[in-house]
Design an enzyme around this catalytic site. Structure first.
Site, short mmCIF file in Angstrom:
data_model
loop_
_atom_site.label_atom_id
_atom_site.label_comp_id
_atom_site.label_asym_id
_atom_site.label_seq_id
_atom_site.Cartn_x
_atom_site.Cartn_y
_atom_site.Cartn_z
N LEU A 99 0.71 -1.15 0.07
CA LEU A 99 -0.08 0.05 0.08
C LEU A 99 0.99 1.34 -0.02
O LEU A 99 1.88 1.32 0.71
CB LEU A 99 -1.03 -0.02 1.27
CG LEU A 99 -1.73 -1.17 1.40
CD1 LEU A 99 -2.82 -0.92 2.56
CD2 LEU A 99 -2.60 -1.55 0.21
N GLY A 144 1.06 -5.30 1.43
CA GLY A 144 -0.13 -5.62 0.00
C GLY A 144 0.52 -6.48 -1.02
O GLY A 144 -0.17 -6.97 -1.72
N ASN A 166 4.37 -7.32 6.85
CA ASN A 166 5.45 -6.74 7.67
C ASN A 166 4.85 -5.50 8.54
O ASN A 166 5.47 -4.69 8.91
CB ASN A 166 6.44 -6.64 7.22
CG ASN A 166 6.55 -5.55 5.81
OD1 ASN A 166 5.55 -5.81 5.28
ND2 ASN A 166 7.45 -4.56 5.97
N GLU A 167 3.27 -5.35 8.57
CA GLU A 167 2.60 -4.13 8.95
C GLU A 167 3.15 -3.64 10.27
O GLU A 167 3.31 -2.38 10.46
CB GLU A 167 1.18 -4.31 8.83
CG GLU A 167 0.48 -4.30 7.48
CD GLU A 167 0.71 -5.42 6.61
OE1 GLU A 167 0.25 -5.48 5.63
OE2 GLU A 167 1.20 -6.47 7.12
#
Length: 291
Positions: A99, A144, A166-167
């Site tokens: 994203l 994403g 890996n947010e």
């Protein structure tokens, strides 16, 4: 104002979609070309479509790019001559970085909500697509990019890259439907650890846990995907499609029922002061790396 910044290629493709123009004509005349973020080719003999992302520098998913991808996915699904879709990248060493952080940092709220709704729609289309889908992962695929990859039926990856959700490393949290897809792919324990730690798996590690299905040399990724597609297309289409639908329907229906709730949660969470500060620091770090 930013909602109006849609590329001419998108506008033309949307017109063709309404007029039910065949996919190969849309690809040749409207989706590809100068300024396009997607390179689309369909083999008229095999029925295999190849969608190559081409949005420098890292194929980041912003509102306009997601909109173009949605249109392409819908055309693939609606074109009876198209039997399968391969998703890959035209950029060196990157599949998709995920994203676009600038969509979430100091956002316009209306655009932010539209951005998230468009992402939801993209995932529903891709994860629920009746056609065979293969990710030809020829570069790094975090966040994403990982979601797109694991939403396909099969994943082939080149060595020496990374993939994962890996947010948490950015101080944000993967939504429940990201979690569900990861869980469906590698199981609860691997998902639980990977999401908390924000793990980016190296290619071999991803293969070992089932996050990807095959590793081939960089220059062979696309051809390997085409060969793999032939194996899937030998299966009677109706039986394969029904099997896929039965397996994936509960996960898709869960998001459909909670779409507006999910948008509201994302809006409220991402606009928190602490999260905005974290995103700002991350964007600043990216600027410093380029100096």
């Amino acid at each position: 104002m930013r909602l109006g910044l849609v590329t001419s290629g998108y506008c033309m493709a949307r017109q063709c979609l309404r007029k039910n123009v065949p996919l190969h004509r849309v690809c040749r005349r409207n989706v590809t070309g100068a300024g396009s973020t997607l390179d689309f080719n369909v083999d008229s003999k095999t029925g295999i479509a190849v969608l190559s992302m081409n949005k420098p520098p890292v194929n980041s998913l912003n509102l306009e790019f997601l909109t173009e991808i949605n249109i392409a996915l819908e055309k693939v699904e609606n074109d009876k001559q198209c039997k399968g879709l391969i998703i890959t990248s035209d950029l060196p060493k990157i599949f998709s970085a995920g994203l676009d952080i600038t969509e979430m940092y100091q956002p316009d709220i209306d655009r932010l909500q539209e951005f998230w709704r468009t992402l939801q729609d993209m995932w529903i289309k891709l994860y629920g697509m009746s056609r065979v889908t293969i990710a030809a992962i020829n570069g790094h695929s975090p966040a994403g990019g990982c979601l797109m990859s694991i939403s396909c039926d099969y994943r082939i990856m080149a060595p020496n890259y990374t993939i994962g959700l890996n947010e948490t490393q950015l101080g944000i949290v993967a939504p429940f439907w990201f979690v569900d897809v990861m869980f469906n792919t590698v199981g609860f324990r691997q998902t639980e650890m990977a999401l908390q730690l924000g793990t980016l798996f190296k290619t071999d590690e991803a293969l070992n846990i089932g996050l990807i299905d095959k590793v081939v040399p960089q220059e062979e990724v696309l051809n390997a995907a085409k060969l793999e597609m032939e194996r899937w297309l030998k299966i009677p289409a109706f039986a394969r499609q029904l099997s896929k639908t039965e397996a994936r329907r509960p996960t898709i229906e869960k998001l459909i029922k909670r779409k507006e709730e999910d948008i509201g949660y994302f809006r409220d969470y991402i606009t928190k002061d602490a999260i905005q500060k974290s995103l700002g620091m991350y964007l600043e770090s990216l600027k410093n790396r380029r100096k």
